[in-house]
Design an enzyme around this catalytic site. Structure first.
Site, mmCIF file in Angstrom:
data_model
loop_
_atom_site.group_PDB
_atom_site.id
_atom_site.type_symbol
_atom_site.label_atom_id
_atom_site.label_comp_id
_atom_site.label_asym_id
_atom_site.label_seq_id
_atom_site.Cartn_x
_atom_site.Cartn_y
_atom_site.Cartn_z
ATOM 1 N N SER A 8 0.812 -1.217 0.000
ATOM 2 C CA SER A 8 0.000 0.000 0.000
ATOM 3 C C SER A 8 0.843 1.263 0.000
ATOM 4 O O SER A 8 0.343 2.349 -0.287
ATOM 5 C CB SER A 8 -0.904 0.009 1.227
ATOM 6 O OG SER A 8 -0.123 0.112 2.413
ATOM 7 N N GLY A 10 2.524 1.782 2.898
ATOM 8 C CA GLY A 10 2.649 1.953 4.334
ATOM 9 C C GLY A 10 3.706 1.036 4.921
ATOM 10 O O GLY A 10 4.234 0.146 4.254
ATOM 11 N N VAL A 11 3.964 1.231 6.207
ATOM 12 C CA VAL A 11 5.035 0.480 6.863
ATOM 13 C C VAL A 11 4.680 -0.990 7.035
ATOM 14 O O VAL A 11 5.548 -1.864 6.931
ATOM 15 C CB VAL A 11 5.385 1.140 8.224
ATOM 16 C CG1 VAL A 11 4.217 1.093 9.187
ATOM 17 C CG2 VAL A 11 6.616 0.502 8.846
ATOM 18 N N LEU A 32 -2.013 -1.531 -5.496
ATOM 19 C CA LEU A 32 -3.327 -1.466 -6.113
ATOM 20 C C LEU A 32 -3.745 -0.007 -6.298
ATOM 21 O O LEU A 32 -3.852 0.739 -5.327
ATOM 22 C CB LEU A 32 -4.357 -2.184 -5.254
ATOM 23 C CG LEU A 32 -4.121 -3.679 -5.009
ATOM 24 C CD1 LEU A 32 -5.266 -4.261 -4.193
ATOM 25 C CD2 LEU A 32 -3.955 -4.425 -6.317
ATOM 26 N N CYS A 101 -13.830 -4.679 0.906
ATOM 27 C CA CYS A 101 -12.606 -4.593 0.117
ATOM 28 C C CYS A 101 -11.791 -5.876 0.233
ATOM 29 O O CYS A 101 -11.262 -6.387 -0.753
ATOM 30 C CB CYS A 101 -11.770 -3.394 0.567
ATOM 31 S SG CYS A 101 -10.261 -3.136 -0.389
ATOM 32 N N CYS A 202 -11.053 4.904 3.587
ATOM 33 C CA CYS A 202 -9.939 5.352 2.744
ATOM 34 C C CYS A 202 -10.381 6.269 1.611
ATOM 35 O O CYS A 202 -9.618 7.131 1.174
ATOM 36 C CB CYS A 202 -9.173 4.151 2.196
ATOM 37 S SG CYS A 202 -10.081 3.152 0.979
#
Length: 366
Positions: A8, A10-11, A32, A101, A202
């Site tokens: 994504s 992110g971490v 994505l 999702c 989101c």
């Protein structure tokens, strides 16, 4: 195994990808693209899928030395998640888009494409565990369990996965706490080690769900009434309210005893919002549909823990399934349970399955 690591930006997904690579798998990073008009920069901890996020994911993949691709699933996301979200609110229900999702995108569209391209599995940065256990036939089956870090546990939003999807899924962070994940990211030299977590919905970056829905459904003035039908105020659309809501009601008639009032029900057919006192919110019977089982469906009446919110309390309960329908009886009443939410059932730390809440009731046992 050949594994697609969903990245994504992110971490969490970065460390998940690195752990899969370290475990000896052949890993390809995939970001994505879920927005048809992605913002260039992330403006807050809300939102996702910006061009900045894609760049962050690519930089991690480059550091790991793995191939990286961006897969455009914006149309599928809009149809299966965003449009579903709008339709559910318009029908007076309160959906959880993260579950949808996971069910429709990350472990359906993404997994299906990965398998078609010759990959064996998908890995994500969700906080949950997969454990192997023998089934009745002596075969090994994969079970979904809560994460070690209960503050970050995401097994609830994964409760829609079935046994076939779990057989092709990896959650490398399930045995780790969030601080340890950030420390590992820093040790690996990832520039996103301190990047804030994204949260809330989101695709509603400013967090104003009611305003976002109003832009798409239009203003629909209606009445706010009590349980006797007395008009207490007006609203701009019943879709902007959910069961258990207290703030933002704008009632012009205060309660006689001064007690706060909450949304008890929304009635889309008449565009009416019904409010009442807190004690009227309590329910202990739940009927769910669209049942999804993370293994075999339960047979007969079973003792379970029931959870109705992503980080909500687990309530002791009994449950039984009848085809696509699940009946749940809670040992005590809980408040603010809305149709459209999901009830996820647990046996210890194991996720049994989930259902979408279709109706609630208050028993006469008390």
């Amino acid at each position: 195994m050949r594994v697609v690591a969903a990245m994504s930006g992110g971490v969490d997904s970065a460390v998940a990808a690195s752990r899969m690579l370290e475990a000896g798998h052949e890993v390809v990073g995939v970001h994505l693209a879920l927005s048809q008009s992605a913002a260039t920069l992330r403006e807050s901890a809300r939102g996702c899928c910006t061009i900045e996020d894609a760049g962050d994911a690519r930089r991690v993949a480059d550091r790991l030395g793995i191939p990286f691709y961006v897969w455009d699933m914006a149309a599928r996301f809009r149809e299966d998640v965003v449009e579903d979200f709008i339709a559910e609110y318009a029908a007076g229900r309160t959906p959880n888009p993260c579950l949808r999702c996971n069910e429709k995108i990350k472990f359906a569209a993404l997994l299906d494409k990965a398998l078609a391209l010759g990959f064996d599995a998908v890995a994500t940065g969700h906080y949950a565990q997969i454990r192997e256990a023998p089934d009745d036939a002596g075969q090994v089956r994969r079970e979904l369990h809560r994460a070690v870090d209960m503050a970050k546990d995401q097994s609830y939003v994964l409760g829609v996965l079935d046994a076939e999807q779990l057989a092709r899924a990896f959650f490398p962070l399930g045995d780790t706490t969030k601080p340890d994940v950030r420390a590992e990211a820093a040790a690996r030299g990832f520039s996103i080690a301190k990047k804030p977590d994204s949260h809330d919905i989101c695709f509603i970056a400013d967090g104003d769900t009611r305003g976002w829905l109003a832009q798409r459904l239009g203003e629909q003035p209606g009445e706010i009434v009590d349980t006797e039908g007395t008009v207490l105020g007006e609203h701009g659309g019943s879709f902007g309210y959910t069961v258990g809501q207290r703030k933002g009601l704008g009632l012009r008639v205060p309660a006689a005893d001064g007690a706060p009032r909450y949304v008890l029900e929304t009635r889309p057919a008449t565009n009416t919002v019904v409010v009442g006192t807190a004690e009227l919110l309590g329910v202990d019977e739940i009927t769910g549909d669209h049942a999804r089982w993370c293994g075999p469906a339960p047979e007969g009446i079973v003792s379970v823990g029931a959870q109705v919110r992503a980080h909500g309390e687990e309530i002791p309960a009994t449950a039984w399934a009848d085809g696509d329908t699940v009946e749940v009886r809670l040992e005590r009443r809980i408040r603010g349970v809305a149709p459209g939410q999901s009830v996820v059932l647990y046996e210890g730390t194991r996720v049994v399955g989930s259902a979408t809440i279709a109706a609630t009731a208050t028993s006469q046992r008390r």
